[in-house]
Design a protein around this motif. Structure first.
Motif, PDB file in Angstrom:
ATOM      1  N   GLY A 290       0.778  -1.230   0.000  1.00 52.45           N
ATOM      2  CA  GLY A 290       0.000   0.000   0.000  1.00 52.45           C
ATOM      3  C   GLY A 290       0.803   1.269   0.000  1.00 52.45           C
ATOM      4  N   HIS A 291       2.103   1.201   0.241  1.00 51.11           N
ATOM      5  CA  HIS A 291       2.920   2.421   0.267  1.00 51.11           C
ATOM      6  C   HIS A 291       3.147   2.983  -1.130  1.00 51.11           C
ATOM      7  N   HIS A 292       3.128   2.107  -2.123  1.00 48.61           N
ATOM      8  CA  HIS A 292       3.304   2.548  -3.509  1.00 48.61           C
ATOM      9  C   HIS A 292       2.243   1.877  -4.374  1.00 48.61           C
ATOM     10  N   VAL A 293       1.660   2.644  -5.286  1.00 49.25           N
ATOM     11  CA  VAL A 293       0.656   2.136  -6.217  1.00 49.25           C
ATOM     12  C   VAL A 293       1.043   2.570  -7.616  1.00 49.25           C
ATOM     13  N   CYS A 294       1.166   1.614  -8.518  1.00 51.69           N
ATOM     14  CA  CYS A 294       1.533   1.917  -9.903  1.00 51.69           C
ATOM     15  C   CYS A 294       0.272   2.287 -10.681  1.00 51.69           C
ATOM     16  N   ALA A 295       0.308   3.440 -11.355  1.00 52.62           N
ATOM     17  CA  ALA A 295      -0.854   3.916 -12.109  1.00 52.62           C
ATOM     18  C   ALA A 295      -1.165   2.990 -13.277  1.00 52.62           C
ATOM     19  N   LEU A 296      -2.432   2.991 -13.672  1.00 50.97           N
ATOM     20  CA  LEU A 296      -2.921   2.138 -14.752  1.00 50.97           C
ATOM     21  C   LEU A 296      -3.591   3.014 -15.795  1.00 50.97           C
ATOM     22  N   ALA A 297      -3.412   2.701 -17.057  1.00 51.28           N
ATOM     23  CA  ALA A 297      -4.047   3.472 -18.128  1.00 51.28           C
ATOM     24  C   ALA A 297      -4.591   2.530 -19.185  1.00 51.28           C
ATOM     25  N   TYR A 298      -5.649   2.991 -19.880  1.00 52.90           N
ATOM     26  CA  TYR A 298      -6.275   2.192 -20.927  1.00 52.90           C
ATOM     27  C   TYR A 298      -5.904   2.764 -22.292  1.00 52.90           C
ATOM     28  N   CYS A 299      -5.575   1.877 -23.206  1.00 56.52           N
ATOM     29  CA  CYS A 299      -5.230   2.279 -24.564  1.00 56.52           C
ATOM     30  C   CYS A 299      -6.506   2.595 -25.340  1.00 56.52           C
ATOM     31  N   LEU A 300      -6.550   3.762 -26.005  1.00 58.81           N
ATOM     32  CA  LEU A 300      -7.721   4.128 -26.793  1.00 58.81           C
ATOM     33  C   LEU A 300      -7.802   3.329 -28.090  1.00 58.81           C
ATOM     34  N   ALA A 301      -6.665   2.745 -28.497  1.00 53.81           N
ATOM     35  CA  ALA A 301      -6.653   1.982 -29.745  1.00 53.81           C
ATOM     36  C   ALA A 301      -7.177   0.563 -29.557  1.00 53.81           C
ATOM     37  N   CYS A 302      -6.710  -0.125 -28.496  1.00 57.23           N
ATOM     38  CA  CYS A 302      -7.119  -1.523 -28.296  1.00 57.23           C
ATOM     39  C   CYS A 302      -8.017  -1.723 -27.088  1.00 57.23           C
ATOM     40  N   ARG A 303      -8.204  -0.621 -26.276  1.00 55.42           N
ATOM     41  CA  ARG A 303      -9.082  -0.649 -25.103  1.00 55.42           C
ATOM     42  C   ARG A 303      -8.601  -1.603 -24.014  1.00 55.42           C
ATOM     43  N   ASN A 304      -7.331  -1.933 -24.001  1.00 55.59           N
ATOM     44  CA  ASN A 304      -6.768  -2.804 -22.971  1.00 55.59           C
ATOM     45  C   ASN A 304      -5.925  -1.994 -21.995  1.00 55.59           C
ATOM     46  N   PRO A 305      -5.846  -2.430 -20.734  1.00 62.11           N
ATOM     47  CA  PRO A 305      -5.079  -1.683 -19.731  1.00 62.11           C
ATOM     48  C   PRO A 305      -3.591  -2.026 -19.760  1.00 62.11           C
ATOM     49  N   SER A 306      -2.786  -1.074 -19.408  1.00 64.56           N
ATOM     50  CA  SER A 306      -1.348  -1.274 -19.209  1.00 64.56           C
ATOM     51  C   SER A 306      -0.907  -0.393 -18.046  1.00 64.56           C
ATOM     52  N   LYS A 307       0.001  -0.895 -17.260  1.00 61.78           N
ATOM     53  CA  LYS A 307       0.555  -0.091 -16.172  1.00 61.78           C
ATOM     54  C   LYS A 307       1.575   0.922 -16.702  1.00 61.78           C
ATOM     55  N   VAL A 308       1.817   1.956 -15.898  1.00 63.22           N
ATOM     56  CA  VAL A 308       2.872   2.917 -16.213  1.00 63.22           C
ATOM     57  C   VAL A 308       4.175   2.327 -15.670  1.00 63.22           C
ATOM     58  N   ILE A 309       4.767   1.454 -16.465  1.00 64.60           N
ATOM     59  CA  ILE A 309       5.920   0.680 -16.010  1.00 64.60           C
ATOM     60  C   ILE A 309       7.213   1.478 -16.079  1.00 64.60           C
ATOM     61  N   TYR A 310       7.318   2.411 -17.050  1.00 67.79           N
ATOM     62  CA  TYR A 310       8.598   3.077 -17.296  1.00 67.79           C
ATOM     63  C   TYR A 310       8.563   4.537 -16.875  1.00 67.79           C
ATOM     64  N   LYS A 311       9.715   5.036 -16.470  1.00 67.82           N
ATOM     65  CA  LYS A 311       9.854   6.440 -16.109  1.00 67.82           C
ATOM     66  C   LYS A 311       9.563   7.355 -17.299  1.00 67.82           C
ATOM     67  N   GLN A 312       9.875   6.894 -18.491  1.00 68.31           N
ATOM     68  CA  GLN A 312       9.750   7.727 -19.676  1.00 68.31           C
ATOM     69  C   GLN A 312       8.303   7.946 -20.091  1.00 68.31           C
ATOM     70  N   GLY A 313       7.367   7.297 -19.407  1.00 66.90           N
ATOM     71  CA  GLY A 313       5.963   7.521 -19.707  1.00 66.90           C
ATOM     72  C   GLY A 313       5.207   6.247 -20.005  1.00 66.90           C
ATOM     73  N   TRP A 314       3.922   6.438 -20.234  1.00 65.03           N
ATOM     74  CA  TRP A 314       3.041   5.292 -20.481  1.00 65.03           C
ATOM     75  C   TRP A 314       3.110   4.860 -21.943  1.00 65.03           C
ATOM     76  N   THR A 315       2.939   3.568 -22.175  1.00 62.44           N
ATOM     77  CA  THR A 315       2.792   3.027 -23.526  1.00 62.44           C
ATOM     78  C   THR A 315       1.925   1.788 -23.459  1.00 62.44           C
ATOM     79  N   CYS A 316       1.283   1.467 -24.530  1.00 63.37           N
ATOM     80  CA  CYS A 316       0.491   0.233 -24.585  1.00 63.37           C
ATOM     81  C   CYS A 316       1.445  -0.955 -24.636  1.00 63.37           C
ATOM     82  N   LEU A 317       1.182  -1.933 -23.791  1.00 65.92           N
ATOM     83  CA  LEU A 317       2.080  -3.091 -23.682  1.00 65.92           C
ATOM     84  C   LEU A 317       1.478  -4.347 -24.298  1.00 65.92           C
ATOM     85  N   HIS A 318       0.430  -4.167 -25.113  1.00 65.05           N
ATOM     86  CA  HIS A 318      -0.175  -5.300 -25.822  1.00 65.05           C
ATOM     87  C   HIS A 318       0.472  -5.407 -27.190  1.00 65.05           C
TER      88      HIS A 318
END
Length: 729
Positions: free
Chosen positions: A251-279
């Protein structure tokens, strides 16, 4: 915000899963796979042509000397609960890692154990509570460097399915084992193979990396998180603080989650450089915002988001398998020679994985530990083989190129002789099966009594290195063996060869029985050649018998076998004879590659050897042109095999002189023969005699074992190893 995604907060239990469909079940080679002639016909041809197959590549790479960059790392804060110095030891002893070659063990398509090896990928992490790695697979060998590299996208395979199965049900976990050669090991590895702990799979995703030649390829990544976050991991540096080793509470850290508008699937914000679709199948897969200079982001420059690394997930399961499995126990329904009793165990004192190397039990492979564990086998009787001898489902069969001669029946034995063909429409050798009649079994001192006496003896049977002997990837033979008489299998059995002058009476009795069988078979073969006017090259099937001076004793547990091989060493005579006691076995003969006999790819002769059967191979051409293999069909079997070792052909003088001495019978036995026609032991003058019941040679004391009591057969006896002054079994 990028137009290709939508974001929202994400709790620590929410997970992303890209599930691949239509996977195949993992096939994990075991210690019992054939030593020679294993695998597909294609792989056989590769080996015979001097090329490596996939299994050989893995073994070579696993045994490559490692760049020991871990030796100067800090000492660990603890010790592994289970460890081994041999790869096969962990595969033998750990039910959650039955993988002798693969890095993953799965059961019913669910990952159970995972080995993180010496090869690492970019952005791999090996921390106190989190491991990030590739699930394995997808590499090919660079022919110029002989290194394993990536040349194409990693395919969906059984590994992804096995790891995904853990994520589907949050109560599942797997055990992770670390190879000492892993360059990311946080501390100095205590052993070659070290069990870490239970882990859960929190994330599986795809990303791009630079493969061979700089080409971008898609690979899978997995994030593993330690299940028990309350206790400090043993692989943390000694005296390190919580912050420096990455210990974080849920609970001390929570990784943000985002949905891709192209494929409608979720991906976490895994990298410092920003979010990307991981499908990996999405058109927006791995598309990052361009750099300030309008250039694409280099995947090699990516770094993990701190929240992704420090996010912790509560484990909802409570039924974890024990890291140290319980010791096996004899029950009313087991004898002690079933498959589970040939498996390894974990030393309850030091945690070392122990292979079952000796017939009499387990002896800790840690030289600093004296633990041993013996389970005396229950005594088998001939009635125990009524249903388990395989005779109902396996019958003798032979190819049309093999000539089977009419059976010859005597008062006590039935002879069946097969002539194996050469490539010139002639014959090069004979296989003779000698089956005893009822009286030979039941009389006092007969076959049944002989089998019982062998069970009462400690024959010094051991499993020995079959592949890469002595190395970290050593594999043992499936069977147990001990040699008596002149040395045989130089470099393998010679160290435990015991001379015939001091051999136990059952050993010498068997040698005399097989000497008669060899003589009788040679005489029968010679008569058939003459009577049938068979085409045989000169000296291919000699009409004279060379007296045996060696006996190789083999012991088989349930599932034991000997893979395809020949007995074609230059030191051997042309005749080999074996006596089978206990469970039945299936012996198969096949032509070697390039030998033009019989139906291609099929066995030319298959024989079921039952309790009391003797088999004689006669003719050196059999070993030159054919292979033979043996599979045990029951739970307990002895095979006593005799040969003539030619001392004059042994190059080493000391070995040559030893062969002459050890291959001679003692004075009390030298004047005794076995006569199979009358089924009795006789003097040189033909009078019936009693065999000696003891030996005068002191070396026998090294292999004597008392008969276990009924109480001892109920469970194993834990004991310390004898002192150096006391002979060990």
């Amino acid at each position: 915000m990028s137009q290709s995604m939508q974001t929202r907060s994400h709790g620590p239990i929410t997970r992303f899963l890209s599930i691949a469909k239509n996977f195949t079940q993992e096939q994990t080679p075991s210690a019992d796979e054939p030593v020679a002639g294993s695998g597909s016909t294609k792989n056989k041809r590769k080996r015979e042509a001097g090329h490596e197959d996939g299994a050989q590549k893995r073994r070579r790479l696993d045994n490559t000397p490692k760049d020991d960059g871990n030796k100067d790392k800090p000492e660990p804060s603890g010790m592994p609960p289970v460890w081994a110095e041999k790869r096969a030891a962990i595969a033998d002893a750990l039910p959650y890692f039955r993988a002798h070659q693969s890095g993953l063990h799965s059961n019913k398509k669910v990952a159970k154990g995972f080995l993180i090896g010496a090869k690492v990928e970019i952005r791999d992490r090996f921390e106190s509570e989190v491991i990030i790695t590739s699930p394995g697979g997808g590499h090919v060998e660079d022919k110029s460097t002989r290194q394993m590299v990536r040349e194409k996208d990693q395919e969906d395979n059984f590994r992804i399915q096995a790891f995904s199965a853990i994520m589907k049900k949050p109560r599942r976990s797997l055990v992770v084992i670390a190879d000492s050669g892993n360059p990311l090991f946080p501390v100095k590895p205590p052993h070659e193979y070290n069990v870490l702990d239970h882990f859960q799979v929190t994330d599986i995703w795809s990303e791009k990396v630079h493969g061979h030649g700089g080409k971008l390829v898609k690979i899978y990544r997995i994030r593993l998180e330690k299940v028990n976050l309350k206790s400090r991991s043993w692989w943390t540096p000694k005296d390190a603080n919580e912050e420096s080793i990455g210990e974080v509470e849920v609970g001390h850290h929570v990784c943000a989650l985002a949905y891709c508008l192209a494929c409608r699937n979720p991906s976490k914000v895994i990298y410092k450089q920003g979010w990307t679709c991981l499908h990996k199948d999405c058109k927006q897969f791995f598309c990052f915002p361009r750099n300030k200079d309008s250039t694409d982001l280099n995947p090699a420059e990516l770094e993990y988001n701190e929240d992704f690394l420090k996010e912790r997930t509560p484990f909802l399961g409570d039924n974890l398998c024990p890291l140290v499995p319980p010791l096996p126990q004899i029950t009313d329904k087991t004898f002690g020679s079933e498959k589970e009793f040939k498996a390894g165990i974990v030393c309850p004192r030091c945690g070392c994985c122990i292979r079952r190397m000796k017939w009499v039990g387990w002896f800790c492979e840690n030289p600093l530990c004296e633990f041993s564990y013996r389970i005396p086998l229950k005594k088998f009787h001939t009635i125990d083989f009524t249903d388990g001898n395989g005779s109902k489902s396996n019958k003798d069969s032979f190819d049309k190129c093999v000539k089977r001669m009419p059976q010859v029946t005597t008062s006590n034995h039935i002879f069946t002789t097969y002539f194996l063909p050469d490539e010139k429409k002639g014959f090069l050798g004979t296989i003779t099966v000698i089956r005893p009649r009822e009286g030979v079994f039941t009389r006092s001192g007969g076959i049944n009594d002989l089998y019982t006496r062998f069970q009462d003896q400690d024959l010094g049977l051991e499993r020995r290195g079959a592949r890469a002997a002595g190395s970290r990837i050593e594999e043992l033979t499936s069977h147990f063996s001990a040699n008596y008489g002149a040395p045989y299998k130089f470099g393998v059995v010679v160290k435990t060869t015991m001379g015939l002058p001091g051999a136990q009476p059952p050993i010498v009795e068997t040698l005399l029985r097989l000497t008669w069988a060899g003589e009788a078979s040679v005489a029968a073969s010679t008569k058939f050649i003459k009577d049938e006017n068979l085409k045989v090259d000169d000296d291919a099937i000699p009409d004279e018998f060379e007296k045996f001076n060696e006996l190789l004793a083999l012991g088989y547990f349930e599932g034991s076998k000997i893979s395809a091989h020949d007995d074609g060493e230059k030191e051997l005579g042309p005749t080999v004879a074996t006596l089978s006691l206990g469970s039945a076995s299936l012996m198969k003969f096949s032509a070697k590659k390039g030998v033009n006999v019989g139906a291609k790819g099929k066995f030319v002769l298959s024989l079921v050897l039952k309790h009391g059967d003797m088999l004689v191979m006669h003719g050196a051409g059999i070993q030159k042109f054919y292979l033979h293999e043996v599979s045990n069909l029951g739970k307990h079997r002895f095979a006593m095999t005799c040969r003539h070792i030619r001392p004059e052909s042994i190059a080493d003088k000391a070995q040559r002189e030893r062969a002459k001495i050890d291959g001679q019978l003692s004075k009390e036995w030298a004047s005794i023969n076995y006569n199979g026609h009358s089924d009795r032991f006789e003097s040189k003058t033909g009078d019936a005699v009693e065999c000696p019941t003891t030996t005068t040679d002191s070396t026998t004391a090294q292999v004597q074992q008392s008969i276990p009591t009924d109480d001892q057969t109920k469970s194993g006896d834990i004991e310390t190893r004898a002192s150096s002054s006391t002979p060990e079994p």
